[in-house]
Structures are given as C-alpha cells and as structure tokens.
Scaffold this motif. Structure first.
Motif, PDB file in Angstrom:
ATOM      1  N   VAL A   1      40.337  34.190  31.004  1.00 11.35           N
ATOM      2  CA  VAL A   1      39.180  34.046  31.891  1.00 11.35           C
ATOM      3  C   VAL A   1      39.500  33.069  33.020  1.00 11.35           C
ATOM      4  CG1 VAL A   1      36.776  33.294  32.028  1.00 11.35           C
ATOM      5  CG2 VAL A   1      37.545  34.631  30.070  1.00 11.35           C
ATOM      6  N   ALA A   2      40.212  31.996  32.714  1.00 11.08           N
ATOM      7  CA  ALA A   2      40.572  31.017  33.742  1.00 11.08           C
ATOM      8  C   ALA A   2      41.504  31.621  34.783  1.00 11.08           C
ATOM      9  CB  ALA A   2      41.214  29.794  33.098  1.00 11.08           C
ATOM     10  N   GLU A   3      42.425  32.458  34.353  1.00 12.17           N
ATOM     11  CA  GLU A   3      43.320  33.116  35.312  1.00 12.17           C
ATOM     12  C   GLU A   3      42.534  34.030  36.239  1.00 12.17           C
ATOM     13  OE1 GLU A   3      46.257  34.972  32.868  1.00 12.17           O
ATOM     14  OE2 GLU A   3      47.448  33.127  32.647  1.00 12.17           O
ATOM     15  N   TRP A   4      41.551  34.736  35.686  1.00 12.75           N
ATOM     16  CA  TRP A   4      40.696  35.571  36.534  1.00 12.75           C
ATOM     17  C   TRP A   4      39.901  34.705  37.507  1.00 12.75           C
ATOM     18  CZ3 TRP A   4      35.266  35.603  36.657  1.00 12.75           C
ATOM     19  CH2 TRP A   4      34.695  36.606  37.455  1.00 12.75           C
ATOM     20  N   ALA A   5      39.347  33.611  37.020  1.00 10.41           N
ATOM     21  CA  ALA A   5      38.581  32.706  37.883  1.00 10.41           C
ATOM     22  C   ALA A   5      39.453  32.133  38.991  1.00 10.41           C
ATOM     23  CB  ALA A   5      37.971  31.581  37.045  1.00 10.41           C
ATOM     24  N   ALA A   6      40.691  31.773  38.666  1.00 15.01           N
ATOM     25  CA  ALA A   6      41.606  31.232  39.667  1.00 15.01           C
ATOM     26  C   ALA A   6      41.923  32.281  40.730  1.00 15.01           C
ATOM     27  CB  ALA A   6      42.887  30.749  38.992  1.00 15.01           C
ATOM     28  N   PHE A   7      42.065  33.526  40.311  1.00 15.06           N
ATOM     29  CA  PHE A   7      42.322  34.606  41.264  1.00 15.06           C
ATOM     30  C   PHE A   7      41.142  34.775  42.213  1.00 15.06           C
ATOM     31  CE2 PHE A   7      41.782  39.126  42.346  1.00 15.06           C
ATOM     32  CZ  PHE A   7      42.963  39.348  43.042  1.00 15.06           C
ATOM     33  N   ARG A   8      39.919  34.747  41.677  1.00 15.91           N
ATOM     34  CA  ARG A   8      38.735  34.872  42.537  1.00 15.91           C
ATOM     35  C   ARG A   8      38.620  33.673  43.475  1.00 15.91           C
ATOM     36  NH1 ARG A   8      37.543  39.670  43.244  1.00 15.91           N
ATOM     37  NH2 ARG A   8      35.757  38.822  44.381  1.00 15.91           N
ATOM     38  N   ALA A   9      38.932  32.492  42.975  1.00 18.32           N
ATOM     39  CA  ALA A   9      38.841  31.288  43.800  1.00 18.32           C
ATOM     40  C   ALA A   9      39.874  31.304  44.919  1.00 18.32           C
ATOM     41  CB  ALA A   9      39.026  30.048  42.931  1.00 18.32           C
ATOM     42  N   ALA A  10      41.072  31.799  44.633  1.00 22.26           N
ATOM     43  CA  ALA A  10      42.110  31.857  45.655  1.00 22.26           C
ATOM     44  C   ALA A  10      41.714  32.773  46.809  1.00 22.26           C
ATOM     45  CB  ALA A  10      43.426  32.324  45.040  1.00 22.26           C
ATOM     46  N   ALA A  11      40.880  33.762  46.530  1.00 23.27           N
ATOM     47  CA  ALA A  11      40.420  34.671  47.588  1.00 23.27           C
ATOM     48  C   ALA A  11      39.505  33.977  48.581  1.00 23.27           C
ATOM     49  CB  ALA A  11      39.700  35.874  46.962  1.00 23.27           C
ATOM     50  N   THR A  12      39.012  32.787  48.254  1.00 26.68           N
ATOM     51  CA  THR A  12      38.153  32.026  49.172  1.00 26.68           C
ATOM     52  C   THR A  12      38.973  31.159  50.118  1.00 26.68           C
ATOM     53  OG1 THR A  12      37.932  30.062  47.753  1.00 26.68           O
ATOM     54  CG2 THR A  12      36.408  31.896  47.361  1.00 26.68           C
ATOM     55  N   GLU A  13      40.296  31.255  50.034  1.00 22.06           N
ATOM     56  CA  GLU A  13      41.225  30.468  50.845  1.00 22.06           C
ATOM     57  C   GLU A  13      41.318  29.017  50.397  1.00 22.06           C
ATOM     58  OE1 GLU A  13      40.504  31.037  55.010  1.00 22.06           O
ATOM     59  OE2 GLU A  13      40.873  33.199  54.908  1.00 22.06           O
ATOM     60  N   ALA A  14      40.838  28.742  49.209  1.00 25.24           N
ATOM     61  CA  ALA A  14      41.054  27.426  48.612  1.00 25.24           C
ATOM     62  C   ALA A  14      42.452  27.383  48.000  1.00 25.24           C
ATOM     63  CB  ALA A  14      40.013  27.149  47.538  1.00 25.24           C
ATOM     64  N   GLU A  15      42.997  26.181  47.877  1.00 21.81           N
ATOM     65  CA  GLU A  15      44.210  25.975  47.106  1.00 21.81           C
ATOM     66  C   GLU A  15      43.786  25.738  45.665  1.00 21.81           C
ATOM     67  OE1 GLU A  15      46.466  22.822  48.783  1.00 21.81           O
ATOM     68  OE2 GLU A  15      46.740  23.828  50.721  1.00 21.81           O
ATOM     69  N   VAL A  16      44.321  26.521  44.750  1.00 21.84           N
ATOM     70  CA  VAL A  16      43.825  26.540  43.378  1.00 21.84           C
ATOM     71  C   VAL A  16      44.888  26.023  42.411  1.00 21.84           C
ATOM     72  CG1 VAL A  16      42.847  27.969  41.540  1.00 21.84           C
ATOM     73  CG2 VAL A  16      42.337  28.488  43.936  1.00 21.84           C
ATOM     74  N   ASP A  17      44.465  25.138  41.528  1.00 20.41           N
ATOM     75  CA  ASP A  17      45.331  24.580  40.489  1.00 20.41           C
ATOM     76  C   ASP A  17      44.705  24.912  39.144  1.00 20.41           C
ATOM     77  OD1 ASP A  17      47.187  23.155  39.044  1.00 20.41           O
ATOM     78  OD2 ASP A  17      46.365  21.190  39.537  1.00 20.41           O
ATOM     79  N   LEU A  18      45.421  25.637  38.302  1.00 21.97           N
ATOM     80  CA  LEU A  18      44.930  25.997  36.973  1.00 21.97           C
ATOM     81  C   LEU A  18      45.391  24.949  35.965  1.00 21.97           C
ATOM     82  CD1 LEU A  18      43.605  27.816  34.897  1.00 21.97           C
ATOM     83  CD2 LEU A  18      45.611  29.303  34.973  1.00 21.97           C
ATOM     84  N   ILE A  19      44.437  24.225  35.403  1.00 24.52           N
ATOM     85  CA  ILE A  19      44.714  23.187  34.417  1.00 24.52           C
ATOM     86  C   ILE A  19      44.279  23.696  33.051  1.00 24.52           C
ATOM     87  CG2 ILE A  19      44.175  20.842  33.667  1.00 24.52           C
ATOM     88  CD1 ILE A  19      43.645  20.129  36.600  1.00 24.52           C
ATOM     89  N   ASP A  20      45.234  23.823  32.134  1.00 23.05           N
ATOM     90  CA  ASP A  20      44.960  24.361  30.801  1.00 23.05           C
ATOM     91  C   ASP A  20      44.962  23.210  29.798  1.00 23.05           C
ATOM     92  OD1 ASP A  20      44.894  25.720  28.373  1.00 23.05           O
ATOM     93  OD2 ASP A  20      46.274  27.288  29.036  1.00 23.05           O
ATOM     94  N   CYS A  21      43.842  23.003  29.121  1.00 25.42           N
ATOM     95  CA  CYS A  21      43.762  21.926  28.135  1.00 25.42           C
ATOM     96  C   CYS A  21      44.832  22.066  27.060  1.00 25.42           C
ATOM     97  CB  CYS A  21      42.376  21.903  27.486  1.00 25.42           C
ATOM     98  SG  CYS A  21      41.085  21.165  28.512  1.00 25.42           S
TER      99      CYS A  21
END
Length: 204
Positions: A39-59
């Motif tokens: 789910v986080a990978e999907w969320a990061a993909f959607r966030a990257a489409a907003t032109e934000a720089e995205v960092d996925l932090i996995d607990c």
C-alpha cells in the motif's frame, strides 16, 4: 519526480517556497505477512505524480535504539532522523490493530520529536472496516507533536482483495479520494514550510 528509500542520515537545509515539496510515505507495519509495504508503494507512486519528491520510509527497515534510552522531547539521533527532518509532509500508512495503530509505528513516532514539528500529515489506513480507528488515535498523537492532520483521510476496506502480483491496485474511487487527500496535504505542506521559514515558532 523521484522516489527513494535510502538510509541517509543528514537532513537537507530548509527549502525555499519555489522548490519541490518533499513527502515521506511511512509504512507502519512490520509483520511478516503485511499489506503495509504494498500500500505504501502505491501511495508513493500517487504522491510522485504530484511532482513532490517522495521518500518511502519502512518501519520494518528502521533500526531504532532500545526504548530504555527514550527521553521526553527528543532522544538521540537515529539512522532515520535526517529523512524525517527533511520531509515537508507525511503519509502514514497503517493497519488497524485492536482499534489502534501498531506499536512499530508508535516507536518510530516516539523516537523523534523536533523532526515532526509544524508539518502536516495525512493517513491511509486499512483493515476489515477501513482502519479508521487507527487514524483517530493517530490524530491525537500528531497534534501533541504540533502537527496538522488533514481533514481528508482514506480508509481501505479489505485491501487484500485488491492485491495482485504487480502490487496494490484499488478501485478508481479510492484512488480519487487519496488524490484529494494529497491535494490538501500539499496545500498544508506549502503553507507550513513558508511559516517555518518566514515566521518560525517561538515560545512566549
């Protein structure tokens, strides 16, 4: 648009209004068989489409000291502190465990303090009924850290029904709802980044 999951410690300097927003997506579960990463990978993909720089932090990939070393108002630096500090906003991806969110996510939150302050967050929860009780518990914790939680949050009901070998692929209405939450998050992120830069908070 970039998505990273590096373990860099040092935080970048405070960014100016014209630079891209940096958004951290946090996968909160560490169970062996978990939805959180997908789910986080999907969320990061959607966030990257907003032109934000995205960092996925996995607990599950964060090494934190023993809790006996925790101190009120901030503890020793951790390997992930710089990444949290460098983010302008956060997406917390969390399951609902026993009407709340998992201990792994609470530990990540508690081990940091100033890194979270005066930044916004949204929550992408999941569970049999959408996991929204986890979201409501997070709201109170994040408020104590001087954070703003977006009004728009998304609860995924039984997301495992939308998991396939390529990853998590939710229905279109879920994607639209999450994009709306990201839109609100980006507004708050810009406003609060400007405030941190131009009018830093000072206690009376």
């Amino acid at each position: 648009m970039t998505v990273s999951s590096s373990s860099a410690v040092s935080a970048p300097p405070e960014r100016s209004a014209g630079e891209p927003l940096r958004l951290a997506v946090i996968a909160g579960s560490v169970r062996e068989q978990r939805m959180s990463r997908a789910v986080a990978e999907w969320a990061a993909f959607r966030a990257a489409a907003t032109e934000a720089e995205v960092d996925l932090i996995d607990c599950a990939e964060c090494e934190l000291p023993g809790d006996e070393d925790l101190r009120p108002g901030g503890s020793a630096d951790t390997p992930v502190a710089g990444r949290i500090n460098g983010a302008d906003a956060f997406v917390f991806v969390t399951p609902e465990y026993n009407h709340s969110y998992p201990a792994s996510l609470k530990r990540l939150i508690d081990w940091h303090y100033r890194e979270w302050m005066f930044k916004p967050a949204t929550v992408l929860s999941y569970g049999v009924h959408g996991g929204l009780l986890a979201t409501e518990h997070l709201r109170g914790v994040l408020a104590e850290l001087n954070m703003v939680t977006t009004r728009r949050v998304v609860g995924l009901r039984q997301p495992w029904n939308h998991l396939s070998p390529p990853g998590f692929t939710p229905p279109a209405d879920v994607t639209a709802a999450f994009d709306d939450a990201l839109h609100e998050l980006a507004w708050w992120a810009g406003v609060l980044r400007s405030a941190r830069h131009d009018r830093p908070f000072a206690r009376r």
